[in-house]
Design a protein around this motif. Sequence first.
Motif, PDB file in Angstrom:
ATOM      1  N   TYR A 167       0.739  -0.785  -0.187  1.00  0.00           N
ATOM      2  CA  TYR A 167      -0.086  -0.197   0.250  1.00  0.00           C
ATOM      3  C   TYR A 167       1.113   0.955   0.126  1.00  0.00           C
TER       4      TYR A 167
ATOM      5  N   VAL B  10      -2.961   4.619  -2.991  1.00  0.00           N
ATOM      6  CA  VAL B  10      -4.552   5.634  -2.051  1.00  0.00           C
ATOM      7  C   VAL B  10      -4.575   6.358  -1.798  1.00  0.00           C
TER       8      VAL B  10
ATOM      9  N   LEU C  37      -9.780  -1.137   2.894  1.00  0.00           N
ATOM     10  CA  LEU C  37      -7.826  -1.285   2.421  1.00  0.00           C
ATOM     11  C   LEU C  37      -8.055  -2.910   2.298  1.00  0.00           C
TER      12      LEU C  37
END
Length: 232
Positions: free
Chosen positions: A4, A71, A226
Amino acid sequence: MANYVLVAGARLGSWAWDEVVPHLKAAGHGVYPLTPSGLAEKQGVPAGQQTHVQDIVDEVERQDLRDVVLVGHSYSGIPVGQAAERVGDRLAGVVFVDSSVPADGEPFVSSWPDGGVMVRASIAENGGFWPVAPAAHFEGHGLTDEQIARIVRGSTPHPGATLTEPAVLERPLSDLPATYIKCTLGDPEPSDDVTKLLVSEHWRLIEMDTGHWPMFSQPRELAQILLDTVGE
């Protein structure tokens, strides 16, 4: 395992994800919160919008990341959406957290009701930067007084050029594998440009019953969303 890369909105740095990161790491994933040029500990570094796009691409390449989930929160949906198509087969997906989305040839401020007139004026009056928002700006978003104070204390003026320079997209944004998180407190409906993208089979919508800064107001819940984008 996913990797991420987390990019917070205007005026914020990597620190904004401090309460989200542990949940992602605990699930066994790689986590790379990113401070864009000109903000937080990178104050003083000249930055335009493409600088922020390149910051994200460089992080992915420097860390040699695969299965990347980009993100982008708020403003940072603009550079994240552009970076997503530039990292190629390293990309697993994109998550837009109550964010703006890029449109080819359009700046961040183009989606504002006044076309960005007030933001541009503010930037001009403040030496080329969008000034830090007052505490009142964060009221009504499910934040405690302590959380608001933390955001204000950690914020830095935002490089104005990143908000007024146009986005550059080579392919339709609707082709990206994307999740859009809409924070519904005070503003329950996605913007028109997001609504059009949600028609795509590659996009899905998830709602959070909180305000515009869920990494502070609901970090555990945001982290779970997420995680769900790639599966644990």
